[in-house]
Design a protein around this motif. Structure first.
Motif, PDB file in Angstrom:
ATOM      1  N   ASP A 170       0.809  -1.187   0.101  1.00  0.00           N
ATOM      2  CA  ASP A 170      -0.099   0.004   0.030  1.00  0.00           C
ATOM      3  C   ASP A 170       0.796   1.741   0.318  1.00  0.00           C
ATOM      4  O   ASP A 170       0.289   2.529  -0.157  1.00  0.00           O
ATOM      5  CB  ASP A 170      -0.666   0.004   1.350  1.00  0.00           C
ATOM      6  CG  ASP A 170      -2.018  -1.433   1.480  1.00  0.00           C
ATOM      7  OD1 ASP A 170      -2.810  -1.660   0.443  1.00  0.00           O
ATOM      8  OD2 ASP A 170      -2.753  -1.603   2.160  1.00  0.00           O
ATOM      9  N   HIS A 171       2.184   0.803   0.760  1.00  0.00           N
ATOM     10  CA  HIS A 171       2.650   2.379   1.009  1.00  0.00           C
ATOM     11  C   HIS A 171       4.224   2.162   1.205  1.00  0.00           C
ATOM     12  O   HIS A 171       4.619   1.093   1.879  1.00  0.00           O
ATOM     13  CB  HIS A 171       2.377   3.024   2.161  1.00  0.00           C
ATOM     14  CG  HIS A 171       1.855   4.598   2.418  1.00  0.00           C
ATOM     15  ND1 HIS A 171       2.045   5.235   1.994  1.00  0.00           N
ATOM     16  CD2 HIS A 171       3.978   5.250   2.986  1.00  0.00           C
ATOM     17  CE1 HIS A 171       2.535   6.969   1.797  1.00  0.00           C
ATOM     18  NE2 HIS A 171       3.604   6.962   2.572  1.00  0.00           N
ATOM     19  N   ALA A 172       4.842   2.727   0.698  1.00  0.00           N
ATOM     20  CA  ALA A 172       6.196   3.235   0.862  1.00  0.00           C
ATOM     21  C   ALA A 172       7.074   4.292   1.008  1.00  0.00           C
ATOM     22  O   ALA A 172       7.069   5.510   0.993  1.00  0.00           O
ATOM     23  CB  ALA A 172       7.210   2.867  -0.364  1.00  0.00           C
ATOM     24  N   ILE A 173       7.579   3.764   1.972  1.00  0.00           N
ATOM     25  CA  ILE A 173       8.341   4.797   2.421  1.00  0.00           C
ATOM     26  C   ILE A 173      10.200   4.454   1.526  1.00  0.00           C
ATOM     27  O   ILE A 173      10.300   4.254   2.630  1.00  0.00           O
ATOM     28  CB  ILE A 173       8.742   5.174   4.334  1.00  0.00           C
ATOM     29  CG1 ILE A 173       7.171   5.341   5.105  1.00  0.00           C
ATOM     30  CG2 ILE A 173       9.562   6.176   4.607  1.00  0.00           C
ATOM     31  CD1 ILE A 173       7.321   5.929   5.499  1.00  0.00           C
ATOM     32  N   PHE A 174      10.479   5.442   1.933  1.00  0.00           N
ATOM     33  CA  PHE A 174      11.903   5.594   0.963  1.00  0.00           C
ATOM     34  C   PHE A 174      13.214   6.915   1.809  1.00  0.00           C
ATOM     35  O   PHE A 174      12.263   8.007   2.284  1.00  0.00           O
ATOM     36  CB  PHE A 174      11.757   6.023  -0.559  1.00  0.00           C
ATOM     37  CG  PHE A 174      11.497   5.132  -1.767  1.00  0.00           C
ATOM     38  CD1 PHE A 174      11.673   4.239  -1.969  1.00  0.00           C
ATOM     39  CD2 PHE A 174       9.808   5.820  -1.192  1.00  0.00           C
ATOM     40  CE1 PHE A 174      11.222   3.700  -3.240  1.00  0.00           C
ATOM     41  CE2 PHE A 174       8.837   4.398  -2.627  1.00  0.00           C
ATOM     42  CZ  PHE A 174       9.960   3.797  -3.076  1.00  0.00           C
ATOM     43  N   ILE A 211       9.147   7.572  -8.956  1.00  0.00           N
ATOM     44  CA  ILE A 211       7.813   7.649  -8.007  1.00  0.00           C
ATOM     45  C   ILE A 211       6.352   8.056  -8.905  1.00  0.00           C
ATOM     46  O   ILE A 211       5.382   7.694  -8.963  1.00  0.00           O
ATOM     47  CB  ILE A 211       7.303   8.687  -6.608  1.00  0.00           C
ATOM     48  CG1 ILE A 211       8.160   8.040  -5.406  1.00  0.00           C
ATOM     49  CG2 ILE A 211       5.560   8.400  -6.089  1.00  0.00           C
ATOM     50  CD1 ILE A 211       8.840   8.083  -4.346  1.00  0.00           C
ATOM     51  N   LYS A 212       6.714   9.148  -9.186  1.00  0.00           N
ATOM     52  CA  LYS A 212       5.851  10.715 -10.500  1.00  0.00           C
ATOM     53  C   LYS A 212       6.305   9.762 -11.741  1.00  0.00           C
ATOM     54  O   LYS A 212       3.926   9.040 -12.332  1.00  0.00           O
ATOM     55  CB  LYS A 212       6.211  11.330 -10.457  1.00  0.00           C
ATOM     56  CG  LYS A 212       5.227  12.155 -11.501  1.00  0.00           C
ATOM     57  CD  LYS A 212       5.778  13.868 -11.442  1.00  0.00           C
ATOM     58  CE  LYS A 212       4.668  14.593 -12.154  1.00  0.00           C
ATOM     59  NZ  LYS A 212       5.697  16.024 -12.036  1.00  0.00           N
ATOM     60  N   LEU A 213       6.870   9.699 -12.314  1.00  0.00           N
ATOM     61  CA  LEU A 213       6.385   7.996 -13.128  1.00  0.00           C
ATOM     62  C   LEU A 213       5.624   6.924 -13.275  1.00  0.00           C
ATOM     63  O   LEU A 213       4.677   6.525 -14.189  1.00  0.00           O
ATOM     64  CB  LEU A 213       7.876   7.668 -13.658  1.00  0.00           C
ATOM     65  CG  LEU A 213       8.794   8.176 -14.818  1.00  0.00           C
ATOM     66  CD1 LEU A 213      10.318   7.842 -14.291  1.00  0.00           C
ATOM     67  CD2 LEU A 213       8.518   8.192 -16.196  1.00  0.00           C
ATOM     68  N   CYS A 214       5.323   6.397 -11.849  1.00  0.00           N
ATOM     69  CA  CYS A 214       4.442   5.232 -11.212  1.00  0.00           C
ATOM     70  C   CYS A 214       3.252   6.045 -10.868  1.00  0.00           C
ATOM     71  O   CYS A 214       2.553   4.866 -10.863  1.00  0.00           O
ATOM     72  CB  CYS A 214       5.442   4.362 -10.700  1.00  0.00           C
ATOM     73  SG  CYS A 214       7.181   3.173 -11.659  1.00  0.00           S
ATOM     74  N   GLU A 228       2.487   8.944  -6.257  1.00  0.00           N
ATOM     75  CA  GLU A 228       2.661  10.188  -5.254  1.00  0.00           C
ATOM     76  C   GLU A 228       2.265   9.313  -3.868  1.00  0.00           C
ATOM     77  O   GLU A 228       2.321  10.302  -2.999  1.00  0.00           O
ATOM     78  CB  GLU A 228       2.196  11.676  -6.085  1.00  0.00           C
ATOM     79  CG  GLU A 228       3.036  11.501  -7.417  1.00  0.00           C
ATOM     80  CD  GLU A 228       2.312  11.580  -8.750  1.00  0.00           C
ATOM     81  OE1 GLU A 228       2.906  12.318  -9.320  1.00  0.00           O
ATOM     82  OE2 GLU A 228       1.570  10.289  -8.702  1.00  0.00           O
ATOM     83  N   GLY A 229       0.628   9.670  -4.158  1.00  0.00           N
ATOM     84  CA  GLY A 229      -0.067   9.203  -2.493  1.00  0.00           C
ATOM     85  C   GLY A 229       0.242   7.805  -2.069  1.00  0.00           C
ATOM     86  O   GLY A 229      -0.326   7.860  -1.035  1.00  0.00           O
TER      87      GLY A 229
END
Length: 194
Positions: free
Chosen positions: A65-69, A84-87, A90-91
């Protein structure tokens, strides 16, 4: 470098220029996800040495669901944000430009817990034991969490860091890269309920 499988399968990702990062090869990445997944039904991933974000983005593509880089280099964080934007994630993604220990302190203060953690530091600067011990001490693992550590084959890691965090798989590639996979089992079983 590309996303191997899932909803963004085949999408090319940008890499950080120069030698400051060492992206996981597609072959190693595919093997890692075959060992731990290959697909997921939700959860949160921490990519502690984000680099270009390839491992965390792969996890999102495969159902987390969510990733922290986390990366301390501004150039790496910029590339992670672009990927992130390419994929269109962002949310579903957060990027922290911090040194790893400071990031772990912040995440602990925020009450974060992770179902999947990637530790893939630049080989010359490995302090894996310190990172793993901090993840344990700060209680950042969810029950049944998986920890994936990519390291030089010459770096010896113990088979367990605590009774709760035990290595379950180990594999080497081309005589220099190794992957150790640990699972975290919470000790909050029924016998410990007060």
């Amino acid at each position: 470098m590309r996303v191997i499988s899932g909803e963004n399968k085949g999408r090319k990702l940008k890499a950080v220029s120069g030698r400051m990062t060492r992206p996981t090869t597609d072959k190693v990445k595919e093997t890692i996800f075959n060992m731990i997944g290959p697909f997921f039904e939700g959860g949160t991933v921490l990519d502690l040495y984000g680099g270009s974000g390839g491992l965390g983005i792969e996890a999102l593509s495969r159902g987390l669901d969510h990733a922290i880089f986390v990366d301390k280099a501004s150039a790496a964080c910029r590339i992670i944000r672009e990927n992130i934007k390419l994929c269109s994630y962002e949310g579903r993604a957060t990027v922290l430009q911090l040194e790893s220990m400071r990031a772990l302190e912040k995440l602990s203060d925020d009450g974060a817990v992770f179902d999947l953690v990637f530790l893939d530091p630049p080989y010359a600067k490995q302090h894996l034991r310190q990172d793993i011990e901090a993840l344990l001490a700060k209680k950042l693992f969810a029950d049944q969490a998986v920890l994936v550590v990519e390291h030089e084959e010459t770096v010896q890691l113990p088979d367990e860091f605590s009774p709760q965090l035990v290595r379950v798989k180990f594999r080497t590639y081309q005589g220099q890269t190794a992957v150790s996979i640990f699972t975290f089992q919470s000790d909050q079983g029924s016998e410990n309920v007060e």
